[in-house]
Design an enzyme around this catalytic site. Structure first.
Site, PDB file in Angstrom:
ATOM      1  CB  CYS A   1     -31.175  21.663  37.122  1.00 47.05           C
ATOM      2  SG  CYS A   1     -33.154  21.924  36.869  1.00 47.05           S
TER       3      CYS A   1
ATOM      4  CB  CYS B   1      -1.359  -0.139   0.978  1.00 46.15           C
ATOM      5  SG  CYS B   1      -0.048   0.270   2.502  1.00 46.15           S
TER       6      CYS B   1
END
Length: 589
Positions: free
Chosen positions: A291, A241
């Site tokens: 919260c 490659c």
């Protein structure tokens, strides 16, 4: 499973010393043995091409242009060309490649003053301004030249076909060169360069070195293309490659891994896990408090639990005008899956990067080790040979790189990206445990070797130096065995058991990546395996070793087979064109 450790008996110590000495002997003689890969420089490029051309020309009694046409068609694989010759015969071999070797006599009835109609431009052209190719088709020089120029610009100059409809013949390169040079000399030089570089561009066994800036060399391998080589410039790369060496990863694995590390895919995963989109402006919002009523910078309030828009009034238990008690399975599973995938990637990436960083830091040890060896050599001691230190350091470099690349391999081998349908969950778990056990043993011994090499043994007395010597030698041998065992596991138990896909890796090289030997600019007269096979074939047929096929005049060739620098570097205009660089690099210049 067998457990390797550096602590061993005295008898095993001597065995380890013998193995390391054998390793040193192999390293010493490695330069003397013929290498399976060769460096092709600009001086030896012409020689390498001529070597294959000579083999085909001698056996088939062809001119150089016809031999080159055959070799380009078969991608310079001489053995394949001979195999097609034996299987299909000469006529099929020539016809498929577009080679016409029929000798045609000149038409004596044509006078210089006579005219011939060109079937391309439909004009009557004087007989001395037309050209006939080997296939027998005749067109005017102007049409031929325009066609050649177009094909060269389109990058098809290696196989320019005849202009006649349905004619498969390849045009004579000498005619192409002559007609094009009369109008565009630089294009004729470009045409010659393309023909020469076809040996690299079209050859499965040859590739350019991917060094930046380009060193001008190419590498030719003789056996397996799935290998790792080292160019004369010092760059090590995967021949398959052309990327950096990455064994035991396959080329596809390494391509996917580098892309995953470079792009923003993991950033997207983090955003998916840790943020939620605002229902109004759709920007990601991160929660920074306890919260569950959160607000976006655009002013929209929404519920963190379900992501639905709400009002801003709320109590400890409820949010005004909103209730999200229903469980949404798809959304929760998607977020949980993204979180697990992110954690899994981080696990393998962190270990890969840690060992890669260690490899870079340990390369600085070389100067320190050399200084320690100099100090030890200056001391009066019975121990005079300190090659065990450099051998241990080289073993550390090789094994550390193998270990670092084993983590990208494990990420894809036991993940869902490539092999999710190749093995069951239970089978995959067993194989993963086996591989990780070997990985852990290799990692532990590498860290021990690194620790011993970093010790200030240059200040030790002789007894302690001998002790650390045996530890480094034992660890070097053990680590080499562990690397071999890991590769055997990968090739046989993991990749070897795949059914629907094939992944090849470069084999383990105990001596490190093989350095390619430099190809001599002179041709060798040594017989080739393909020639021996072809000769035996004709002998079995009861014929002569040199078949009496239609012969044509051979070109004037250098008897010695040596290429000269003048052929590899040609002058045109006021400058030089250098075959040391690929065509596209020169064109840009």
């Amino acid at each position: 499973m067998e457990d390797f450790d550096y602590m061993s008996s005295e008898e095993d110590d001597y065995d380890s010393v013998d193995e390391l000495e054998d390793d040193e002997d192999d390293t010493y003689s490695q330069s003397k043995r013929s290498s399976s890969s060769q460096v092709i420089t600009k001086e030896s490029l012409l020689s390498a091409q001529r070597e294959d051309l000579h083999r085909v020309m001698d056996w088939l009694k062809l001119r150089e242009q016809h031999a080159r046409t055959l070799l380009i068609f078969h991608r310079w694989d001489v053995e394949k060309l001979f195999a097609v010759l034996v299987e299909k015969g000469k006529d099929r071999l020539f016809a498929e490649a577009g080679v016409s070797v029929v000798e045609r006599k000149a038409d004596l009835s044509l006078q210089p003053s006579s005219t011939i109609m060109c079937n391309i431009c439909m004009d009557d052209i004087p007989a001395n301004e037309v050209t006939t190719m080997d296939c027998g088709h005749c067109f005017c020089n102007n049409c031929w030249t325009e066609n050649f120029i177009l094909k060269i610009h389109e990058g098809q100059s290696r196989r320019i076909r005849c202009m006649e409809h349905k004619c498969n013949a390849i045009c004579d390169e000498a005619i192409v060169r002559s007609l094009v040079s009369a109008r565009h000399p630089h294009l004729a030089e470009k045409f010659e360069r393309f023909l020469l570089e076809s040996y690299i561009e079209d050859n499965r066994k040859v590739k350019w070195c991917p060094s930046v800036p380009h060193c001008g060399n190419a590498i030719r391998v003789e056996d397996d293309k799935f290998c790792e080589v080292e160019c004369a410039c010092g760059l090590q790369f995967c021949f398959s490659c052309s990327s950096e060496v990455h064994s035991p990863c396959s080329c596809l694995m390494w391509e996917l891994w580098t892309k995953k590390c470079k792009d923003e895919s993991e950033t997207v995963n983090w955003i998916t896990v840790n943020t939620k989109p605002c229902p109004k402006c759709h920007k990601p919002v991160e929660k920074n408090g306890g919260c569950n009523l959160v607000g976006c910078i655009c002013g929209q309030a929404f519920c963190w639990l379900c992501g639905g828009a709400t009002g801003r009034d709320h109590t400890w238990s409820t949010i005004t005008g909103h209730s999200c008690g229903r469980y949404k399975e798809d959304h929760e599973q998607k977020a949980e899956r993204a979180k697990l995938n992110l954690y899994r990637y981080m696990h393998y990436h962190n270990r890969y990067k840690a060992h890669t960083d260690s490899f870079k830091l340990e390369t600085d040890l070389k100067e320190t080790i050399e200084a320690k060896i100099s100090i030890l050599e200056s001391k009066e001691s019975s121990l005079k040979d300190f090659t065990w230190i450099t051998n241990g350091l080289n073993r550390l470099f090789r094994s550390r790189r193998v270990l670092s690349y084993s983590y990208p391999f494990a990420y894809y081998m036991f993940g869902d990206d490539l092999f999710w349908d190749e093995m069951s969950k239970e089978e995959g778990g067993l194989k993963q445990n086996l591989f990780e056990d070997q990985q852990q043993q290799l990692e532990a011994n590498i860290e021990r070797l690194s620790q011993f090499l970093e010790e200030p043994f240059d200040s030790y007395d002789e007894e302690n130096v001998m002790e650390i010597r045996m530890k480094i030698i034992n660890l070097s041998v053990i680590i080499d065995k562990l690397c071999k065992k890991m590769y055997e596991c990968i090739e046989n138990d993991l990749l070897g058991s795949l059914q629907s896909t094939i992944h090849n890796i470069a084999p383990y090289q105990s001596k490190g990546v093989e350095k390619a030997s430099e190809l001599s600019p002179c041709l060798t007269s040594k017989a080739n395996d393909g020639d021996t096979f072809l000769q035996s074939f004709f002998n079995t047929q009861g014929g002569t070793t040199e078949p009496s096929w239609p012969s044509s005049s051979s070109p004037n060739l250098n008897v010695s087979g040596c290429s000269s620098r003048k052929r590899a570097r040609k002058a045109f205009g006021d400058g030089l064109f250098d075959l040391n660089l690929p065509a596209e690099v020169i064109d840009k210049s």
